[in-house]
Design a protein around this motif. Sequence first.
Motif, short mmCIF file in Angstrom:
data_model
loop_
_atom_site.label_atom_id
_atom_site.label_comp_id
_atom_site.label_asym_id
_atom_site.label_seq_id
_atom_site.Cartn_x
_atom_site.Cartn_y
_atom_site.Cartn_z
N SER A 65 9.99 11.59 9.58
CA SER A 65 9.17 11.03 8.47
C SER A 65 7.68 10.85 8.51
O SER A 65 6.89 11.29 7.79
CB SER A 65 9.76 9.84 7.78
OG SER A 65 9.62 8.89 8.82
N LEU A 66 7.25 10.37 9.65
CA LEU A 66 5.76 10.25 10.05
C LEU A 66 5.22 11.51 10.28
O LEU A 66 3.86 11.77 9.78
CB LEU A 66 5.80 9.43 11.00
CG LEU A 66 5.91 7.92 10.88
CD1 LEU A 66 5.64 7.10 12.13
CD2 LEU A 66 4.97 7.28 9.68
N ALA A 67 5.90 12.43 10.77
CA ALA A 67 5.53 13.94 10.95
C ALA A 67 5.05 14.66 9.90
O ALA A 67 3.79 15.21 9.45
CB ALA A 67 6.38 14.68 12.04
N ARG A 68 5.87 14.53 8.97
CA ARG A 68 5.89 15.07 7.65
C ARG A 68 4.65 14.59 6.60
O ARG A 68 3.92 15.38 6.20
CB ARG A 68 7.21 15.10 6.70
CG ARG A 68 8.41 16.05 7.09
CD ARG A 68 9.37 15.87 6.29
NE ARG A 68 10.02 14.80 5.77
CZ ARG A 68 10.88 14.32 6.75
NH1 ARG A 68 11.45 14.72 7.72
NH2 ARG A 68 11.46 12.97 6.27
N LEU A 69 4.64 13.24 6.86
CA LEU A 69 3.45 12.66 6.37
C LEU A 69 2.21 13.08 6.68
O LEU A 69 1.35 13.17 5.91
CB LEU A 69 3.75 10.97 6.19
CG LEU A 69 2.54 10.23 5.69
CD1 LEU A 69 2.53 10.56 4.11
CD2 LEU A 69 2.71 8.85 5.98
N SER A 70 2.07 13.21 7.73
CA SER A 70 0.95 13.53 8.71
C SER A 70 0.59 15.09 7.98
O SER A 70 -0.49 15.28 7.62
CB SER A 70 1.12 13.70 10.21
OG SER A 70 1.40 12.37 10.74
N CYS A 71 1.55 16.06 8.20
CA CYS A 71 1.22 17.40 7.65
C CYS A 71 0.64 17.48 6.15
O CYS A 71 -0.18 17.95 5.65
CB CYS A 71 2.42 18.30 7.63
SG CYS A 71 2.19 19.29 9.32
N ASN A 72 1.43 16.51 5.29
CA ASN A 72 1.19 16.49 3.81
C ASN A 72 -0.30 15.95 3.48
O ASN A 72 -1.01 16.73 2.98
CB ASN A 72 2.20 15.36 3.22
CG ASN A 72 3.82 16.11 3.21
OD1 ASN A 72 3.69 17.47 3.08
ND2 ASN A 72 4.57 15.10 2.89
N LEU A 73 -0.76 14.95 4.40
CA LEU A 73 -1.98 14.28 4.16
C LEU A 73 -3.08 15.33 4.58
O LEU A 73 -4.10 15.55 4.15
CB LEU A 73 -2.18 13.02 4.89
CG LEU A 73 -1.34 11.86 4.36
CD1 LEU A 73 -1.18 10.71 5.41
CD2 LEU A 73 -1.85 11.53 2.94
N ILE A 74 -2.91 16.14 5.81
CA ILE A 74 -3.73 16.97 6.25
C ILE A 74 -3.87 17.95 5.32
O ILE A 74 -5.19 18.41 5.09
CB ILE A 74 -3.25 17.37 7.72
CG1 ILE A 74 -3.32 16.29 8.63
CG2 ILE A 74 -4.20 18.57 8.11
CD1 ILE A 74 -2.80 16.55 10.01
N VAL A 75 -3.14 18.73 4.84
CA VAL A 75 -3.14 19.68 3.72
C VAL A 75 -4.02 19.30 2.53
O VAL A 75 -4.80 19.87 2.16
CB VAL A 75 -1.82 20.39 3.44
CG1 VAL A 75 -1.78 21.34 2.18
CG2 VAL A 75 -0.98 21.16 4.57
N GLN A 76 -3.74 17.94 2.15
CA GLN A 76 -4.37 17.67 1.11
C GLN A 76 -5.88 17.26 1.35
O GLN A 76 -6.77 17.24 0.36
CB GLN A 76 -3.77 16.31 0.48
CG GLN A 76 -2.56 16.28 -0.12
CD GLN A 76 -1.92 14.94 -0.37
OE1 GLN A 76 -2.50 14.00 -0.21
NE2 GLN A 76 -0.43 14.91 -0.45
N ARG A 77 -6.05 16.71 2.52
CA ARG A 77 -7.45 16.36 2.67
C ARG A 77 -8.36 17.31 3.51
O ARG A 77 -9.52 16.75 3.75
CB ARG A 77 -7.38 14.89 3.29
CG ARG A 77 -6.63 13.87 2.46
CD ARG A 77 -6.37 12.65 2.90
NE ARG A 77 -5.67 11.67 2.16
CZ ARG A 77 -5.28 10.52 2.46
NH1 ARG A 77 -5.38 9.93 3.73
NH2 ARG A 77 -4.71 9.72 1.46
N ALA A 78 -7.79 18.07 4.26
CA ALA A 78 -8.51 18.80 5.31
C ALA A 78 -9.42 19.64 4.63
O ALA A 78 -9.35 20.16 3.63
CB ALA A 78 -7.85 19.62 6.40
#
Length: 78
Positions: A65-78
């Motif tokens: 769940s933390l790995a998925r959250l990390s990817c989701n946030l990176i795609v939104q904010r990078a």
Amino acid sequence: MLLLAMAAALSAPLPRDPASWITDNDYPRSAYAAGEQGQVTVVLTIDESGDPQICAVRSTTAPASLARLSCNLIVQRA
């Protein structure tokens, strides 16, 4: 020719500060309360315009769940 090079440089997308991609405020309270933590290594695919498109977890010691959250946030904010 020089003007074309300058125009291309000015129109190139600038990367956002990686320190702003994920912050302490993004850590889920439930994960914090459960003591969940770990490291996540990702591969980020960027399109020609400089927008992130795909984030894939390369390796992780964190819960899924933390790995998925990390990817989701990176795609939104990078």
